[in-house]
Design a protein around this motif. Structure first.
Motif, PDB file in Angstrom:
ATOM      1  N   ALA A 238       0.831  -1.206   0.000  1.00 16.68           N
ATOM      2  CA  ALA A 238       0.000   0.000   0.000  1.00 16.68           C
ATOM      3  C   ALA A 238       0.866   1.257   0.000  1.00 16.68           C
ATOM      4  O   ALA A 238       0.573   2.230  -0.715  1.00 16.68           O
ATOM      5  CB  ALA A 238      -0.930  -0.013   1.209  1.00 16.68           C
ATOM      6  N   LEU A 239       1.939   1.256   0.790  1.00 19.75           N
ATOM      7  CA  LEU A 239       2.833   2.412   0.814  1.00 19.75           C
ATOM      8  C   LEU A 239       3.543   2.603  -0.519  1.00 19.75           C
ATOM      9  O   LEU A 239       3.704   3.738  -0.994  1.00 19.75           O
ATOM     10  CB  LEU A 239       3.875   2.246   1.924  1.00 19.75           C
ATOM     11  CG  LEU A 239       3.453   2.620   3.345  1.00 19.75           C
ATOM     12  CD1 LEU A 239       4.594   2.359   4.312  1.00 19.75           C
ATOM     13  CD2 LEU A 239       3.023   4.075   3.426  1.00 19.75           C
ATOM     14  N   GLN A 240       3.956   1.513  -1.148  1.00 17.30           N
ATOM     15  CA  GLN A 240       4.635   1.618  -2.439  1.00 17.30           C
ATOM     16  C   GLN A 240       3.698   2.202  -3.490  1.00 17.30           C
ATOM     17  O   GLN A 240       4.088   3.079  -4.285  1.00 17.30           O
ATOM     18  CB  GLN A 240       5.126   0.241  -2.881  1.00 17.30           C
ATOM     19  CG  GLN A 240       6.076   0.265  -4.064  1.00 17.30           C
ATOM     20  CD  GLN A 240       7.425   0.869  -3.702  1.00 17.30           C
ATOM     21  OE1 GLN A 240       8.132   0.340  -2.863  1.00 17.30           O
ATOM     22  NE2 GLN A 240       7.778   1.979  -4.344  1.00 17.30           N
ATOM     23  N   ARG A 241       2.467   1.752  -3.495  1.00 15.23           N
ATOM     24  CA  ARG A 241       1.482   2.286  -4.453  1.00 15.23           C
ATOM     25  C   ARG A 241       1.210   3.764  -4.185  1.00 15.23           C
ATOM     26  O   ARG A 241       1.156   4.582  -5.116  1.00 15.23           O
ATOM     27  CB  ARG A 241       0.183   1.488  -4.356  1.00 15.23           C
ATOM     28  CG  ARG A 241      -0.998   2.096  -5.103  1.00 15.23           C
ATOM     29  CD  ARG A 241      -2.232   1.240  -4.948  1.00 15.23           C
ATOM     30  NE  ARG A 241      -3.396   1.879  -5.540  1.00 15.23           N
ATOM     31  CZ  ARG A 241      -4.227   2.673  -4.890  1.00 15.23           C
ATOM     32  NH1 ARG A 241      -4.013   2.928  -3.596  1.00 15.23           N
ATOM     33  NH2 ARG A 241      -5.271   3.214  -5.494  1.00 15.23           N
ATOM     34  N   ALA A 242       1.058   4.122  -2.916  1.00 12.33           N
ATOM     35  CA  ALA A 242       0.720   5.504  -2.577  1.00 12.33           C
ATOM     36  C   ALA A 242       1.861   6.462  -2.913  1.00 12.33           C
ATOM     37  O   ALA A 242       1.633   7.541  -3.482  1.00 12.33           O
ATOM     38  CB  ALA A 242       0.366   5.591  -1.095  1.00 12.33           C
ATOM     39  N   THR A 243       3.090   6.099  -2.581  1.00 10.24           N
ATOM     40  CA  THR A 243       4.219   6.988  -2.863  1.00 10.24           C
ATOM     41  C   THR A 243       4.468   7.130  -4.359  1.00 10.24           C
ATOM     42  O   THR A 243       4.769   8.225  -4.844  1.00 10.24           O
ATOM     43  CB  THR A 243       5.488   6.484  -2.166  1.00 10.24           C
ATOM     44  OG1 THR A 243       5.727   5.111  -2.542  1.00 10.24           O
ATOM     45  CG2 THR A 243       5.359   6.568  -0.658  1.00 10.24           C
ATOM     46  N   GLN A 244       4.333   6.040  -5.102  1.00 11.40           N
ATOM     47  CA  GLN A 244       4.541   6.130  -6.543  1.00 11.40           C
ATOM     48  C   GLN A 244       3.463   6.979  -7.212  1.00 11.40           C
ATOM     49  O   GLN A 244       3.732   7.776  -8.112  1.00 11.40           O
ATOM     50  CB  GLN A 244       4.555   4.725  -7.159  1.00 11.40           C
ATOM     51  CG  GLN A 244       4.953   4.697  -8.633  1.00 11.40           C
ATOM     52  CD  GLN A 244       6.357   5.249  -8.847  1.00 11.40           C
ATOM     53  OE1 GLN A 244       7.326   4.689  -8.361  1.00 11.40           O
ATOM     54  NE2 GLN A 244       6.463   6.360  -9.573  1.00 11.40           N
TER      55      GLN A 244
ATOM     56  N   GLU B  41      -3.482   5.434   1.086  1.00  8.63           N
ATOM     57  CA  GLU B  41      -3.287   4.322   2.015  1.00  8.63           C
ATOM     58  C   GLU B  41      -4.570   4.000   2.766  1.00  8.63           C
ATOM     59  O   GLU B  41      -4.831   2.838   3.104  1.00  8.63           O
ATOM     60  CB  GLU B  41      -2.166   4.654   2.993  1.00  8.63           C
ATOM     61  CG  GLU B  41      -1.613   3.437   3.710  1.00  8.63           C
ATOM     62  CD  GLU B  41      -0.568   3.795   4.740  1.00  8.63           C
ATOM     63  OE1 GLU B  41       0.159   2.888   5.180  1.00  8.63           O
ATOM     64  OE2 GLU B  41      -0.473   4.969   5.123  1.00  8.63           O
ATOM     65  N   ASN B  42      -5.392   5.000   3.021  1.00  2.49           N
ATOM     66  CA  ASN B  42      -6.659   4.761   3.721  1.00  2.49           C
ATOM     67  C   ASN B  42      -7.684   4.058   2.849  1.00  2.49           C
ATOM     68  O   ASN B  42      -8.718   3.600   3.357  1.00  2.49           O
ATOM     69  CB  ASN B  42      -7.236   6.089   4.226  1.00  2.49           C
ATOM     70  CG  ASN B  42      -6.447   6.644   5.400  1.00  2.49           C
ATOM     71  OD1 ASN B  42      -5.862   5.893   6.180  1.00  2.49           O
ATOM     72  ND2 ASN B  42      -6.426   7.961   5.533  1.00  2.49           N
ATOM     73  N   GLN B  43      -7.438   3.961   1.544  1.00  7.34           N
ATOM     74  CA  GLN B  43      -8.364   3.275   0.658  1.00  7.34           C
ATOM     75  C   GLN B  43      -8.205   1.760   0.691  1.00  7.34           C
ATOM     76  O   GLN B  43      -9.054   1.042   0.155  1.00  7.34           O
ATOM     77  CB  GLN B  43      -8.186   3.769  -0.780  1.00  7.34           C
ATOM     78  CG  GLN B  43      -8.656   5.183  -1.028  1.00  7.34           C
ATOM     79  CD  GLN B  43      -8.508   5.594  -2.476  1.00  7.34           C
ATOM     80  OE1 GLN B  43      -7.876   4.898  -3.281  1.00  7.34           O
ATOM     81  NE2 GLN B  43      -9.092   6.721  -2.838  1.00  7.34           N
ATOM     82  N   THR B  44      -7.146   1.271   1.292  1.00 12.73           N
ATOM     83  CA  THR B  44      -6.906  -0.166   1.324  1.00 12.73           C
ATOM     84  C   THR B  44      -7.833  -0.857   2.316  1.00 12.73           C
ATOM     85  O   THR B  44      -8.393  -0.223   3.223  1.00 12.73           O
ATOM     86  CB  THR B  44      -5.445  -0.452   1.700  1.00 12.73           C
ATOM     87  OG1 THR B  44      -5.164   0.141   2.975  1.00 12.73           O
ATOM     88  CG2 THR B  44      -4.504   0.145   0.664  1.00 12.73           C
ATOM     89  N   LEU B  45      -8.000  -2.168   2.137  1.00 11.94           N
ATOM     90  CA  LEU B  45      -8.864  -2.929   3.035  1.00 11.94           C
ATOM     91  C   LEU B  45      -8.284  -3.009   4.437  1.00 11.94           C
ATOM     92  O   LEU B  45      -9.022  -2.969   5.425  1.00 11.94           O
ATOM     93  CB  LEU B  45      -9.072  -4.343   2.472  1.00 11.94           C
ATOM     94  CG  LEU B  45      -9.805  -4.430   1.131  1.00 11.94           C
ATOM     95  CD1 LEU B  45      -9.877  -5.879   0.662  1.00 11.94           C
ATOM     96  CD2 LEU B  45     -11.206  -3.836   1.234  1.00 11.94           C
ATOM     97  N   LEU B  46      -6.955  -3.131   4.534  1.00 12.09           N
ATOM     98  CA  LEU B  46      -6.302  -3.188   5.831  1.00 12.09           C
ATOM     99  C   LEU B  46      -6.009  -1.772   6.308  1.00 12.09           C
ATOM    100  O   LEU B  46      -5.197  -1.056   5.718  1.00 12.09           O
ATOM    101  CB  LEU B  46      -4.994  -3.985   5.738  1.00 12.09           C
ATOM    102  CG  LEU B  46      -4.211  -4.178   7.047  1.00 12.09           C
ATOM    103  CD1 LEU B  46      -5.032  -4.980   8.041  1.00 12.09           C
ATOM    104  CD2 LEU B  46      -2.871  -4.853   6.775  1.00 12.09           C
ATOM    105  N   LYS B  47      -6.723  -1.338   7.331  1.00 16.46           N
ATOM    106  CA  LYS B  47      -6.539   0.014   7.835  1.00 16.46           C
ATOM    107  C   LYS B  47      -5.148   0.172   8.443  1.00 16.46           C
ATOM    108  O   LYS B  47      -4.718  -0.668   9.237  1.00 16.46           O
ATOM    109  CB  LYS B  47      -7.610   0.351   8.869  1.00 16.46           C
ATOM    110  CG  LYS B  47      -9.015   0.377   8.296  1.00 16.46           C
ATOM    111  CD  LYS B  47      -9.130   1.381   7.144  1.00 16.46           C
ATOM    112  CE  LYS B  47     -10.511   1.393   6.534  1.00 16.46           C
ATOM    113  NZ  LYS B  47     -10.600   2.346   5.383  1.00 16.46           N
ATOM    114  N   PRO B  48      -4.436   1.239   8.081  1.00 17.36           N
ATOM    115  CA  PRO B  48      -3.068   1.423   8.595  1.00 17.36           C
ATOM    116  C   PRO B  48      -3.050   1.699  10.087  1.00 17.36           C
ATOM    117  O   PRO B  48      -3.941   2.354  10.631  1.00 17.36           O
ATOM    118  CB  PRO B  48      -2.563   2.638   7.795  1.00 17.36           C
ATOM    119  CG  PRO B  48      -3.799   3.368   7.375  1.00 17.36           C
ATOM    120  CD  PRO B  48      -4.851   2.318   7.175  1.00 17.36           C
TER     121      PRO B  48
END
Length: 214
Positions: free
Chosen positions: A47-53, A114-121
């Motif tokens: 999720a972090l890799q997708r968000a930063t890219q 990142e908040n859009q992912t199923l696993l809440k950070p």
């Protein structure tokens, strides 16, 4: 008689289950904890890799020579058709000396995606933004670090209480118009130097003339 009793005791296996459980139970617990850590680590890193890219690409697109902008609230691109709403060159020059606003926008995009992912950070998140200026382009780098607290206290085996996850993404800002303007400026300077100091006889200027097709 004594031998037969010893033989019967030797053949008893009622305590084998306790011994096996004593040996295997810690191993099973460690395997279970390892699976839990992987279940936390891999989705968070992805999720972090997708968000930063995504954030790096959005900011690079905005700062390139286009009229495409990114709305961090709706997480969507939009085209600015009204040229009057674009910033003039002086405002853009002043803003280029400070990256705080752009860094804050990058952090907003990373958090929203990142908040859009199923696993809440969980845990704390830090986002760093930097720009490297090269000759023909700029390189944007966004680094995000999320520190996840361990669900189980394993300090007795010297295991850290927090699990840091760090990812970095880069994107290039290409501004072809600016590069062409710089080449034209250099060409004009060479022409003026040639007219003023008459340096056409030098081999350097003759090679530059061929390079710039003067």
């Amino acid at each position: 008689m004594l031998i037969s009793k010893v033989h019967k005791v030797w053949q008893k296996n009622s305590g084998y289950a306790v011994v096996e459980a004593t040996i295997l139970f810690p191993i099973m617990i460690m395997i279970f904890l390892a699976l839990v850590l992987l279940a936390m680590y891999l989705p968070t890193r992805a999720a972090l890799q997708r968000a930063t890219q995504y954030a790096a690409t959005a900011i690079a697109t905005e700062q390139s020579d286009s009229w495409i902008f990114f709305n961090e609230s709706s997480l969507s691109y939009y085209w600015e058709s009204d040229k009057g709403k674009l910033e003039n060159v002086y405002v853009s020059l002043i803003k280029s000396f400070s990256t705080k606003k752009v860094g804050a926008k990058a952090e907003t995009i990373v958090i929203a995606l990142e908040n859009q992912t199923l696993l809440k950070p969980i845990g704390s998140l830090t986002v760093e933004f930097s720009v490297a200026n090269h000759l023909l382009y700029q390189e944007i780098t966004i680094t995000a670090t999320r520190i996840i607290p361990m669900p189980v206290n394993l300090s007795f085996i010297k295991f850290p209480q927090e699990l840091p996850i760090t990812v970095s993404s880069t994107a290039m800002i290409h501004n072809g118009d600016e590069f062409i303007r710089n080449i034209d400026l250099a060409q004009d300077c060479l022409i003026n130097l040639n007219e003023k100091y008459h340096i056409t006889s030098s081999g350097l200027f003759s090679k530059l003339k061929l390079f710039f097709n003067l």
